[in-house]
Write a protein that holds these residues in place. Structure first.
Motif, PDB file in Angstrom:
ATOM      1  N   GLU A  48      20.734 -24.929  33.525  1.00 29.31           N
ATOM      2  CA  GLU A  48      21.098 -26.337  33.496  1.00 29.31           C
ATOM      3  C   GLU A  48      21.748 -26.613  32.157  1.00 29.31           C
ATOM      4  N   ILE A  49      22.844 -27.388  32.174  1.00 32.00           N
ATOM      5  CA  ILE A  49      23.473 -27.777  30.918  1.00 32.00           C
ATOM      6  C   ILE A  49      23.223 -29.262  30.715  1.00 32.00           C
ATOM      7  N   ILE A  50      22.700 -29.579  29.559  1.00 33.80           N
ATOM      8  CA  ILE A  50      22.416 -30.980  29.251  1.00 33.80           C
ATOM      9  C   ILE A  50      23.341 -31.408  28.125  1.00 33.80           C
ATOM     10  N   ASP A  51      24.048 -32.484  28.335  1.00 37.53           N
ATOM     11  CA  ASP A  51      24.924 -32.988  27.276  1.00 37.53           C
ATOM     12  C   ASP A  51      24.120 -33.972  26.418  1.00 37.53           C
ATOM     13  N   ALA A  52      23.906 -33.589  25.166  1.00 36.48           N
ATOM     14  CA  ALA A  52      23.118 -34.433  24.256  1.00 36.48           C
ATOM     15  C   ALA A  52      24.017 -35.132  23.239  1.00 36.48           C
ATOM     16  N   SER A  53      25.262 -35.373  23.602  1.00 36.23           N
ATOM     17  CA  SER A  53      26.177 -36.074  22.676  1.00 36.23           C
ATOM     18  C   SER A  53      25.569 -37.415  22.286  1.00 36.23           C
ATOM     19  N   GLY A  54      25.596 -37.711  20.989  1.00 33.49           N
ATOM     20  CA  GLY A  54      25.074 -38.997  20.503  1.00 33.49           C
ATOM     21  C   GLY A  54      23.569 -39.045  20.392  1.00 33.49           C
ATOM     22  N   LEU A  55      22.904 -37.939  20.785  1.00 30.11           N
ATOM     23  CA  LEU A  55      21.434 -37.939  20.769  1.00 30.11           C
ATOM     24  C   LEU A  55      20.899 -37.014  19.678  1.00 30.11           C
ATOM     25  N   LEU A  56      19.678 -37.325  19.239  1.00 24.42           N
ATOM     26  CA  LEU A  56      18.963 -36.403  18.353  1.00 24.42           C
ATOM     27  C   LEU A  56      18.160 -35.457  19.227  1.00 24.42           C
ATOM     28  N   VAL A  57      18.096 -34.197  18.812  1.00 25.00           N
ATOM     29  CA  VAL A  57      17.241 -33.226  19.493  1.00 25.00           C
ATOM     30  C   VAL A  57      16.096 -32.935  18.532  1.00 25.00           C
ATOM     31  N   ASP A  80      -7.200 -40.796  31.290  1.00 25.88           N
ATOM     32  CA  ASP A  80      -7.784 -39.455  31.324  1.00 25.88           C
ATOM     33  C   ASP A  80      -6.699 -38.451  30.910  1.00 25.88           C
ATOM     34  N   PHE A  81      -6.976 -37.169  31.094  1.00 27.41           N
ATOM     35  CA  PHE A  81      -6.002 -36.170  30.630  1.00 27.41           C
ATOM     36  C   PHE A  81      -4.735 -36.155  31.484  1.00 27.41           C
ATOM     37  N   TYR A  82      -4.795 -36.723  32.693  1.00 26.95           N
ATOM     38  CA  TYR A  82      -3.565 -36.808  33.507  1.00 26.95           C
ATOM     39  C   TYR A  82      -2.728 -38.008  33.072  1.00 26.95           C
ATOM     40  N   THR A  83      -3.287 -39.201  33.196  1.00 22.48           N
ATOM     41  CA  THR A  83      -2.493 -40.396  32.874  1.00 22.48           C
ATOM     42  C   THR A  83      -2.121 -40.431  31.394  1.00 22.48           C
ATOM     43  N   GLY A  84      -3.037 -40.009  30.554  1.00 20.60           N
ATOM     44  CA  GLY A  84      -2.786 -40.084  29.108  1.00 20.60           C
ATOM     45  C   GLY A  84      -1.710 -39.116  28.656  1.00 20.60           C
ATOM     46  N   THR A  85      -1.662 -37.949  29.300  1.00 24.74           N
ATOM     47  CA  THR A  85      -0.622 -37.003  28.875  1.00 24.74           C
ATOM     48  C   THR A  85       0.731 -37.347  29.506  1.00 24.74           C
ATOM     49  N   ILE A  86       0.724 -38.035  30.640  1.00 29.65           N
ATOM     50  CA  ILE A  86       2.001 -38.559  31.160  1.00 29.65           C
ATOM     51  C   ILE A  86       2.565 -39.560  30.158  1.00 29.65           C
ATOM     52  N   ALA A  87       1.707 -40.445  29.684  1.00 30.74           N
ATOM     53  CA  ALA A  87       2.164 -41.448  28.707  1.00 30.74           C
ATOM     54  C   ALA A  87       2.673 -40.756  27.447  1.00 30.74           C
ATOM     55  N   ALA A  88       1.936 -39.761  26.985  1.00 33.71           N
ATOM     56  CA  ALA A  88       2.367 -39.021  25.792  1.00 33.71           C
ATOM     57  C   ALA A  88       3.757 -38.425  26.034  1.00 33.71           C
ATOM     58  N   ALA A  89       3.915 -37.759  27.174  1.00 32.20           N
ATOM     59  CA  ALA A  89       5.189 -37.098  27.491  1.00 32.20           C
ATOM     60  C   ALA A  89       6.323 -38.115  27.534  1.00 32.20           C
ATOM     61  N   CYS A  90       6.060 -39.269  28.118  1.00 33.46           N
ATOM     62  CA  CYS A  90       7.124 -40.283  28.223  1.00 33.46           C
ATOM     63  C   CYS A  90       7.508 -40.828  26.851  1.00 33.46           C
ATOM     64  N   GLY A  91       6.630 -40.678  25.885  1.00 34.15           N
ATOM     65  CA  GLY A  91       6.953 -41.104  24.526  1.00 34.15           C
ATOM     66  C   GLY A  91       7.474 -39.976  23.653  1.00 34.15           C
ATOM     67  N   GLY A  92       7.657 -38.776  24.231  1.00 33.83           N
ATOM     68  CA  GLY A  92       8.216 -37.675  23.452  1.00 33.83           C
ATOM     69  C   GLY A  92       7.185 -36.759  22.816  1.00 33.83           C
ATOM     70  N   THR A  93       5.936 -36.894  23.221  1.00 33.25           N
ATOM     71  CA  THR A  93       4.896 -35.988  22.697  1.00 33.25           C
ATOM     72  C   THR A  93       4.651 -34.886  23.717  1.00 33.25           C
ATOM     73  N   ALA A 404      10.001 -24.157  24.034  1.00 33.57           N
ATOM     74  CA  ALA A 404      11.099 -25.133  24.178  1.00 33.57           C
ATOM     75  C   ALA A 404      10.509 -26.498  24.510  1.00 33.57           C
ATOM     76  N   ASP A 405       9.844 -27.065  23.519  1.00 34.81           N
ATOM     77  CA  ASP A 405       9.291 -28.424  23.601  1.00 34.81           C
ATOM     78  C   ASP A 405      10.231 -29.303  22.791  1.00 34.81           C
ATOM     79  N   LEU A 406      10.977 -30.141  23.467  1.00 35.33           N
ATOM     80  CA  LEU A 406      12.064 -30.869  22.803  1.00 35.33           C
ATOM     81  C   LEU A 406      12.113 -32.314  23.289  1.00 35.33           C
ATOM     82  N   VAL A 407      12.592 -33.171  22.426  1.00 34.69           N
ATOM     83  CA  VAL A 407      12.802 -34.564  22.809  1.00 34.69           C
ATOM     84  C   VAL A 407      14.261 -34.911  22.553  1.00 34.69           C
ATOM     85  N   LEU A 408      14.899 -35.485  23.530  1.00 31.22           N
ATOM     86  CA  LEU A 408      16.235 -36.041  23.308  1.00 31.22           C
ATOM     87  C   LEU A 408      16.024 -37.518  23.007  1.00 31.22           C
TER      88      LEU A 408
END
Ligand code: URP
Ligand code: ZN
Ligand code: ZN
Length: 470
Positions: A48-57, A80-93, A404-408
């Motif tokens: 997969e190619i992701i274009d990150a133009s204008g974004l910080l990696v 719990d560990f399901y809902t809480g880690t979804i929230a973490a992931a959505c915030g870039g953790t 490969a744990d990354l946040v755009l």
């Protein structure tokens, strides 16, 4: 996967570069990778190619302080560990290291029982990688003997408290620190003087002063600072035992820590670390006076402080005296659990949500509004938590061989925080209405896109237990 045209930021610097990922790991970081790597990356059509133009990696966030599914006084935190880690992931953790609750009385403080129980809570549920800090609330021959088994279980740090029912005495802390130093385990400590806060609470309650307004008054800055000074002295007496102080909230604590550092051999070795949290960097104690009992939303320990404390914490974060930012995510619903404090603040469960907003808050309030270098934001949110807790370089950086744990991250996206935007399983956010600049737009965990534009795409249990080593 090839992430093209982004600005790659690590603790060391930032540059325009592409990131090539294979089998969940980073393979190469360099400009212009597309020309010869596209065909390799897309071999078999799987890439997969992701274009990150204008974004910080950025490296995925490493949150060293969460309390998923914690049981306190018969109540369970709402994430719990399901809902809480979804929230973490959505915030870039992409990694959390969770602090456990105290065990049941029948377990007699067993450290190993705690680890087993937490595997039961997290395994098969977490959606990002996770580790555990142990917890110790009894210092006995048995628990001291159990300590040596923790590293074999992948647990190389453990927490003790200087307040709450599971607090340790000074004698116990000293005995513990001697042993953790010998074993190479890093103890984490919640610093508050229990006699001061319980004495003040008793007095306020007796005088009918029972609203949230009295919460910060019952836990003044010297209540934290005294405990910081005392535990650093105990660590010194234990032979300069390494120590990690969680959720530092006051300028007074920074002063005490600086004095301890200047006074003895501590000055010459980075044997202790200070953590702070977004809430102490961005929120104000005036919130305890919010109408309609909304002050209960901010009932956490230590409490929110004054503008001068926030300024001092930002300064210490920028100049290196504070090493990490953890969230202390410990959510309770305002409409439910928090109401226990309505007629008496001392009965309110302590803690607040925050796991999802850490990177956005640090960027907006730190990088944009206070000129915190981006590299330093990455360092305190990812690199140092990973280094201090034995996860580096697998986590906390963008380099060949790392996961490969990354946040755009879009540094220009503006947004007003509102509860409905977030994934935390709780009925409010302490940051409601805050205007932010910068937002995570995609999260990649071990090469898999698990969040894009606020949508989570990952299976329960895809997160892996991080068996940390000394
Ligand atoms: O009020 C807080 N911070 N609750 C969570 C437990 C702790 O003390 O870290
Ligand atoms: Zn604490
Ligand atoms: Zn905590």
């Amino acid at each position: 996967m090839l992430i093209k045209n982004g600005t790659v930021v690590t603790a060391q610097g930032q540059r325009r570069a592409d990131v090539l990922v294979r089998d969940g790991r980073i393979v190469e970081v360099a400009p212009g990778l597309h020309a010869h790597t596209d065909s390799r990356s897309l071999e078999g059509g799987a890439g997969e190619i992701i274009d990150a133009s204008g974004l910080l990696v950025l490296p995925g966030g490493v949150d060293p302080h969460t309390h998923m599914d914690i049981l306190v006084g018969g109540l369970r935190a709402t994430d719990d560990f399901y809902t809480g880690t979804i929230a973490a992931a959505c915030g870039g953790t992409t990694t959390i290291i969770d602090h456990m609750g105290f065990g049941p009385p029948e377990a007699a403080g067993s450290l190993i029982e705690r680890v087993e129980t937490y595997h039961g809570l997290a395994d098969g549920r977490a959606v990002i990688d996770y580790g555990f800090h142990g917890v110790i609330d009894h210092v006995t021959e048995d628990t001291l003997a159990e300590l040596s088994a923790l590293p074999g279980l992948g647990v190389t740090s453990l927490k003790f408290y200087m307040t709450y029912d599971g607090r340790l005495s000074d004698e116990d802390i000293l005995r513990l620190l001697v042993r953790t130093r010998e074993l190479g385990i890093l103890p984490c400590v919640h610093c508050e003087n229990h006699a001061i806060l319980s004495g003040l609470q008793e007095r306020f309650v007796a005088e009918g002063k029972r609203t949230a307004h009295y919460h910060p008054l019952s836990r003044p800055d010297y209540c934290e600072a005294e405990a910081v000074g005392r535990v650093l002295a105990l660590a010194h007496a234990a032979g300069d035992a390494p120590l990690y102080i969680v959720h530092t909230s006051t300028a007074a604590s920074l002063k005490v820590a600086a004095a301890a550092g200047a006074a003895g051999p501590l000055a010459s070795s980075p044997s202790w670390f200070l953590e702070t949290c977004p809430q102490y960097l961005t929120l104000d104690e005036a919130l305890y006076d919010a109408a309609d009992d909304e002050g209960l939303k901010y009932l956490m320990s230590p409490p929110l402080r004054r503008a001068q404390d926030r300024d001092a914490l930002w300064q210490a974060l920028a100049d290196g005296r504070v090493s990490t930012v953890g969230t202390d995510h410990c959510p309770w619903n305002f409409a439910d659990e928090k109401q226990r404090g309505r007629t008496d603040f001392t009965k309110c469960p302590n803690g607040a949500p925050g796991v999802e907003l850490r990177l956005a808050l640090l960027h907006s309030e730190g990088v944009v509004r206070r000129a915190l270098p981006l590299e330093r934001m990455v360092e305190v949110c990812s690199t140092l938590p990973a280094r201090i807790f034995g996860l580096y370089p697998r986590k906390g950086t963008i380099a060949p061989g790392s996961d490969a744990d990354l946040v755009l991250f879009d540094p220009e996206r503006t947004l007003t925080v509102t509860h409905s935007l977030l994934h935390e399983n709780v009925d409010y956010t302490p940051y409601e209405g805050m205007e932010l600049v910068g937002w995570p737009v995609a999260t990649i965990s071990r090469g898999e896109i698990i969040m894009r534009d606020g949508e989570f795409y990952g299976a329960p249990g895809r997160g892996r237990y991080l068996h940390r080593t000394l």
